[in-house]
Design a protein around this motif. Structure first.
Motif, mmCIF file in Angstrom:
data_model
loop_
_atom_site.group_PDB
_atom_site.id
_atom_site.type_symbol
_atom_site.label_atom_id
_atom_site.label_comp_id
_atom_site.label_asym_id
_atom_site.label_seq_id
_atom_site.Cartn_x
_atom_site.Cartn_y
_atom_site.Cartn_z
ATOM 1 N N LEU A 247 0.825 -1.200 0.000
ATOM 2 C CA LEU A 247 0.000 0.000 0.000
ATOM 3 C C LEU A 247 0.863 1.256 0.000
ATOM 4 N N THR A 248 0.401 2.288 -0.692
ATOM 5 C CA THR A 248 1.054 3.589 -0.649
ATOM 6 C C THR A 248 0.633 4.320 0.624
ATOM 7 N N ASP A 249 1.326 5.393 0.944
ATOM 8 C CA ASP A 249 0.944 6.180 2.120
ATOM 9 C C ASP A 249 -0.481 6.703 1.985
ATOM 10 N N ASP A 250 -0.850 7.166 0.798
ATOM 11 C CA ASP A 250 -2.204 7.683 0.599
ATOM 12 C C ASP A 250 -3.248 6.596 0.842
ATOM 13 N N GLN A 251 -2.960 5.381 0.402
ATOM 14 C CA GLN A 251 -3.900 4.277 0.611
ATOM 15 C C GLN A 251 -4.004 3.908 2.092
ATOM 16 N N ILE A 252 -2.883 3.968 2.793
ATOM 17 C CA ILE A 252 -2.896 3.674 4.225
ATOM 18 C C ILE A 252 -3.685 4.746 4.976
ATOM 19 N N LEU A 253 -3.452 5.999 4.606
ATOM 20 C CA LEU A 253 -4.103 7.109 5.302
ATOM 21 C C LEU A 253 -5.613 7.146 5.081
ATOM 22 N N SER A 254 -6.083 6.524 4.010
ATOM 23 C CA SER A 254 -7.521 6.520 3.742
ATOM 24 C C SER A 254 -8.144 5.148 3.997
ATOM 25 N N MET A 255 -7.481 4.307 4.758
ATOM 26 C CA MET A 255 -7.940 2.931 4.975
ATOM 27 C C MET A 255 -9.337 2.905 5.594
ATOM 28 N N ASN A 256 -10.250 2.204 4.921
ATOM 29 C CA ASN A 256 -11.632 2.116 5.403
ATOM 30 C C ASN A 256 -12.163 0.689 5.314
ATOM 31 N N TRP A 257 -11.280 -0.287 5.521
ATOM 32 C CA TRP A 257 -11.651 -1.700 5.452
ATOM 33 C C TRP A 257 -10.886 -2.465 6.526
ATOM 34 N N LEU A 258 -11.373 -3.660 6.822
ATOM 35 C CA LEU A 258 -10.728 -4.513 7.809
ATOM 36 C C LEU A 258 -10.217 -5.780 7.136
ATOM 37 N N ALA A 259 -9.074 -6.251 7.600
ATOM 38 C CA ALA A 259 -8.403 -7.381 6.961
ATOM 39 C C ALA A 259 -9.021 -8.716 7.362
ATOM 40 N N GLU A 260 -8.730 -9.716 6.559
ATOM 41 C CA GLU A 260 -9.164 -11.070 6.833
ATOM 42 C C GLU A 260 -8.689 -11.506 8.212
ATOM 43 N N GLY A 261 -9.584 -12.100 8.975
ATOM 44 C CA GLY A 261 -9.251 -12.533 10.321
ATOM 45 C C GLY A 261 -9.824 -11.629 11.396
ATOM 46 N N VAL A 262 -10.329 -10.454 10.988
ATOM 47 C CA VAL A 262 -10.943 -9.531 11.945
ATOM 48 C C VAL A 262 -12.433 -9.811 12.014
ATOM 49 N N GLU A 263 -12.927 -10.068 13.215
ATOM 50 C CA GLU A 263 -14.363 -10.287 13.427
ATOM 51 C C GLU A 263 -14.982 -9.028 14.020
ATOM 52 N N GLY A 264 -15.868 -8.429 13.294
ATOM 53 C CA GLY A 264 -16.483 -7.170 13.739
ATOM 54 C C GLY A 264 -16.542 -6.199 12.590
ATOM 55 N N LYS A 265 -17.372 -5.167 12.730
ATOM 56 C CA LYS A 265 -17.546 -4.182 11.683
ATOM 57 C C LYS A 265 -16.711 -2.948 11.964
ATOM 58 N N LEU A 266 -16.415 -2.212 10.898
ATOM 59 C CA LEU A 266 -15.702 -0.950 11.038
ATOM 60 C C LEU A 266 -16.729 0.126 11.386
ATOM 61 N N GLY A 267 -17.001 0.221 12.681
ATOM 62 C CA GLY A 267 -18.005 1.178 13.132
ATOM 63 C C GLY A 267 -19.255 0.519 13.623
#
Length: 363
Positions: A343-363
């Protein structure tokens, strides 16, 4: 007796000279006044955590400049209208102001437009102006290392994380944590509990207890108090600390802590403001700059896990490895980073998803 024109002239010249001398004296006194540096804190300074670390940076400024500076701070400032009021008040007496929470971004920009000659720096934000710079730490780098250690220590294969708000900074930390853990155990999972608060010890403890009840055997948090690590210590569950060295609050169960060191940055920026070289900048420091550091590992952490963690720290600092290096899928199985890419810095700074293995919603 009526004074002569010569006497009147001399008297007038003497008054002008006296006034000039007085003005020069006033300017000299003002020039000798200490340079004002203000800080706005989202939580109480306390004895550990996010605000505590920033306050250590403020104290480093005082130590570096002595009587040449005068620092001011306001703690426990809510994000919103109260923040705008506090920032405006500090603008009346300070030449440089640091606002240290994500939700202070818009209030900082609004007040900065009203005080164009004052310099402002906003921590964790992404908007700049002619007199507003931004700075941040690559927390996710430390989170990846905490994940490596957590993955090595977990027996149940389930980690627990207490999160405040669903913003990119928090998503980065959660994703880095699971990616670090899965580099050790590809099947490990993370359960989330959201508190909707940066600092609420009661909610944080409730969240920690709930996660322990769900079988999580290593806890972490992105909130500001010591409640999560203290809950882990009480229940005999491993934990990793955040912001400050949390081993003093969980001496048996804290595996390591991800810490930020703002001192060098604050000293450099105050110096620039004082010598006239300050310009708005966008700074994002991590292991390489020393802005992110790991505390000593618990003796219970196996030597191979420590060696793995240290090797990854070195690789991240050298730029030969990124925590967000593919392949990476999101929690629904969609590819977010291809194999060999990162990922680029811009992609990291705008991250709005959760990776595989995370149980739960973003928000």
């Amino acid at each position: 007796m009526t004074p002569s024109r010569r006497e009147v002239l001399l008297t007038g010249l003497g008054g002008i000279a006296g006034a000039a001398t007085g003005a020069l004296g006033l300017r000299s006194a003002r020039a000798a006044d200490p340079f004002g540096v203000g800080f706005v804190y989202v939580g109480p300074i306390s004895n550990a955590g996010w605000t505590y670390q920033h306050n250590l940076g403020r104290l480093a400024v005082e130590k570096a400049f002595g009587s040449r500076v005068k620092t001011n701070y306001v703690e426990s400032v809510p994000e919103g209208a109260d923040a705008e009021r506090v920032i405006r008040q500090l603008s009346a007496t300070n030449g440089l102001i640091f606002t240290t929470s994500f939700g202070y971004m818009e209030p900082t920009l609004k007040v900065a437009r009203q005080f164009p000659n004052i310099r402002y720096e906003h921590c964790t934000g992404y908007k700049m102006a002619k007199n507003v710079g931004i700075y941040n730490a690559r927390f996710y780098e430390g989170r990846y290392i905490a994940g490596v250690v957590s993955g090595a220590m977990s027996k149940t294969g389930v980690l627990g994380h207490v999160a405040p708000f669903p913003i990119p900074e928090v998503a980065q930390g959660i994703n880095a944590l699971i990616l670090g853990a899965r580099s050790v155990n590809p099947k490990i999972k993370i359960k989330l509990v959201w508190t909707s608060s940066w600092f609420d010890p009661g909610k944080e403890k409730e969240a920690a207890d709930a996660l322990i009840g769900q079988g999580c055997d290593v806890l972490s948090n992105h909130t500001d108090s010591t409640a999560v690590v203290q809950a882990a210590e009480e229940k005999g569950v491993w934990c990793t600390g955040y912001d400050s060295d949390m081993s003093q609050f969980a001496p048996k169960m804290c595996l390591t802590s991800v810490t930020e060191d703002w001192s060098d940055y604050y000293v450099k920026r105050v110096q620039a403001a004082m010598d006239g070289s300050w310009t708005p900048d966008n700074v994002w420091g991590g292991f390489k700059s020393g802005m992110i550091k790991m505390t000593p590992y618990n003796k219970a952490v196996p030597e191979h896990a420590v060696n793995d963690a240290e090797a990854k720290i070195a690789a991240i600092a050298q730029g030969s490895f990124s925590p967000f290096q593919g392949p990476i899928n999101d929690q629904f199985g969609a590819q977010k980073v291809a194999s060999g890419a990162k990922l680029t810095d811009d992609q990291i700074l705008s991250m709005n998803w959760l990776a595989e293995g995370v149980e739960g919603k973003l928000g």
